[in-house]
Structure formats: C-alpha cells, structure tokens
Write a protein that holds these residues in place. Structure first.
Motif, PDB file in Angstrom:
ATOM      1  N   TYR A  68     -21.068 -54.373  25.441  1.00 36.57           N
ATOM      2  CA  TYR A  68     -21.485 -53.798  26.864  1.00 36.57           C
ATOM      3  C   TYR A  68     -22.934 -53.419  26.576  1.00 36.57           C
ATOM      4  O   TYR A  68     -23.487 -52.750  27.566  1.00 36.57           O
ATOM      5  N   ARG A  78     -18.073 -42.021  23.725  1.00 40.11           N
ATOM      6  CA  ARG A  78     -17.032 -42.656  24.442  1.00 40.11           C
ATOM      7  C   ARG A  78     -15.757 -42.830  23.296  1.00 40.11           C
ATOM      8  O   ARG A  78     -14.554 -42.477  23.721  1.00 40.11           O
ATOM      9  N   ASP A 125     -16.283 -54.757  34.356  1.00 41.12           N
ATOM     10  CA  ASP A 125     -17.368 -53.766  34.243  1.00 41.12           C
ATOM     11  C   ASP A 125     -16.617 -52.385  33.351  1.00 41.12           C
ATOM     12  O   ASP A 125     -15.597 -52.047  33.716  1.00 41.12           O
ATOM     13  N   LEU A 126     -17.646 -52.096  32.526  1.00 40.26           N
ATOM     14  CA  LEU A 126     -17.233 -50.658  32.040  1.00 40.26           C
ATOM     15  C   LEU A 126     -16.724 -49.378  32.847  1.00 40.26           C
ATOM     16  O   LEU A 126     -15.913 -48.763  32.737  1.00 40.26           O
ATOM     17  N   MET A 127     -17.745 -49.346  34.084  1.00 40.00           N
ATOM     18  CA  MET A 127     -17.423 -48.349  34.763  1.00 40.00           C
ATOM     19  C   MET A 127     -17.077 -48.911  36.206  1.00 40.00           C
ATOM     20  O   MET A 127     -17.758 -49.761  36.954  1.00 40.00           O
ATOM     21  N   PRO A 128     -15.630 -48.665  36.883  1.00 43.02           N
ATOM     22  CA  PRO A 128     -14.699 -47.673  36.373  1.00 43.02           C
ATOM     23  C   PRO A 128     -13.680 -48.449  35.393  1.00 43.02           C
ATOM     24  O   PRO A 128     -12.884 -47.698  34.740  1.00 43.02           O
ATOM     25  N   THR A 131     -13.419 -48.257  31.462  1.00 46.53           N
ATOM     26  CA  THR A 131     -13.179 -46.825  30.837  1.00 46.53           C
ATOM     27  C   THR A 131     -11.790 -46.549  31.246  1.00 46.53           C
ATOM     28  O   THR A 131     -11.159 -45.702  30.310  1.00 46.53           O
TER      29      THR A 131
END
Length: 227
Positions: A68, A78, A125-128, A131
């Motif tokens: 990422y 994180r 995608d890392l957000m959201p 995560t």
C-alpha cells in the motif's frame, strides 16, 4: 517487568484446590501427552490462531509498506493497533468459551478469519475495507488463541493439561514462523500478496471443518467420560 511479575505471582497466586501433581517422569508424561488426540488437534488450531497473529505481527509492516506504499512509521502504528486488539481479545475468547463452549467460539472465529482473509486477498482499498478486514482478523485470531486453551482445559485429562498446553504453545510459535516466509516468497514470485491471503482463508476454512467434526467429537467424548 519479569521480576515484578515474579514477585506478584509469589505473593498472590496459589495452587488450585485439589491440584493433581504428576508422578511420572517428564519424558513419560510427554510421551503420554503425544498419544492424546486433543494434543494434535489443539496444536493445529493454535498454529492457525496464534500463529496467524504472530505472523501478522511480524510481517504486517512490510505488507503495508510494499502493498500500500505506507511510510514505515504509519505501517508500524497500524501493526501496533492490530497487536493490541488481538491481545485484548485473547482473554475475551477464553471468557466466551467458558460460557458458551470453546467449540462454538472456535468455529465462529475461524469462519471470521476465513472471510476477512478472503476479502483482503482481493487487495481492497486500505480505507476502510482493508483496515476493517485486518482489525477483524486481529480480533478473531486473538479470541481463537484464548479459546484454544479453553478447549485444552475442557478436553484434556486434568493431569495432562499442563503438558498439552506446552506442546500447543510450541505449535503456535511454529505456526507464526512459516507464513512470513511464504508471503515474502509469493510476493517475490507473483508481485502480489493475494495468493498468500487466499491460502490463509482456505486454511481457516479447514480449521472450521476440523473444529466442527473431529475436535467436537473429541471434546464430547471427554465430557461424557467426566459425567
């Protein structure tokens, strides 16, 4: 910290009433423990649960930086959140197992890990989404670690719980050793972590099947024998 804990343990902790003290030599106890089916079943479950937690604790910063493009400090923060949540959920997994049974808890947490790992295998995608997937995995892996030891306490003979626990703990350490190597190899060959996470999803799904069949039968036999 270790010295402080030793002092607290000396002053506060007491042996359980009616504690069974082993009379066999160590090697004899280990040999007898290795013959128990619950030993190897719990080893497999703990290798997935605690091993997965250890593996991500080691490899998550590299994964986030490579996959990422995060800065090292951000990736480390994180990872710390992942570890903290898993640690908090460990006793909760044991507490839930004492109330609803270790088999339902283990079935649920491994199912959650399978779904979360499958989602993350698609590299969202890392957000959201990313995560949420990783934090959900952290909570499930932590709870599964606690639930596995609850299973040992419920399904192993009382005089062998300590020996079984030792072998299970070793299996967890080995379970955490392999995945980072595999993830690094797969990324080097494919340029993606997707297959590694897909393998985690498949392994967790197999853990669900193992828990609902073989492990459930072993635990039921133990409870029947106690009655």
């Amino acid at each position: 910290m270790l010295a402080l804990y030793a002092a607290v343990a000396w002053l506060v902790m007491r042996d359980a009433p009616g504690r069974t003290i082993a009379a066999q030599p160590l090697l004899g106890r280990l040999a007898a423990t290795a013959k128990l089916s619950i030993t190897w079943q719990a080893c497999v479950l703990y290798a997935v649960a605690f091993g997965g937690y250890v593996a991500f604790s080691v490899y998550l910063p590299a994964y986030l930086q490579t996959g990422y493009g995060l800065e090292q400090a951000d990736a480390a923060d994180r990872m710390a959140g992942f570890v903290l949540l898993a640690v908090v959920m460990r006793p909760i997994g044991g507490w839930l197992s004492d109330r609803v049974g270790s088999i339902p808890v283990l079935t649920g947490v491994f199912a959650v890990v399978a779904v979360s790992a499958a989602v993350q295998a698609l590299t969202p995608d890392l957000m959201p989404v990313g995560t949420i997937a990783f934090l959900t995995m952290a909570a499930a892996l932590g709870a599964g670690s606690g639930a596995t030891f609850a299973l040992v306490a419920q399904a192993a003979p009382a005089d062998k719980v300590g020996a079984v626990t030792g072998l299970v703990g070793a299996a967890g350490g080995l379970g955490g050793f392999v995945p980072p190597l595999l993830m690094g190899f797969l990324y080097g060959e494919l340029g993606s972590y997707g297959l590694g996470l897909a393998l985690l999803a498949a392994t967790s799904a197999l853990a669900v099947v193992l828990t609902m069949t073989v492990v459930r039968l072993t635990a039921s036999r133990r409870l029947t024998a106690m009655v």
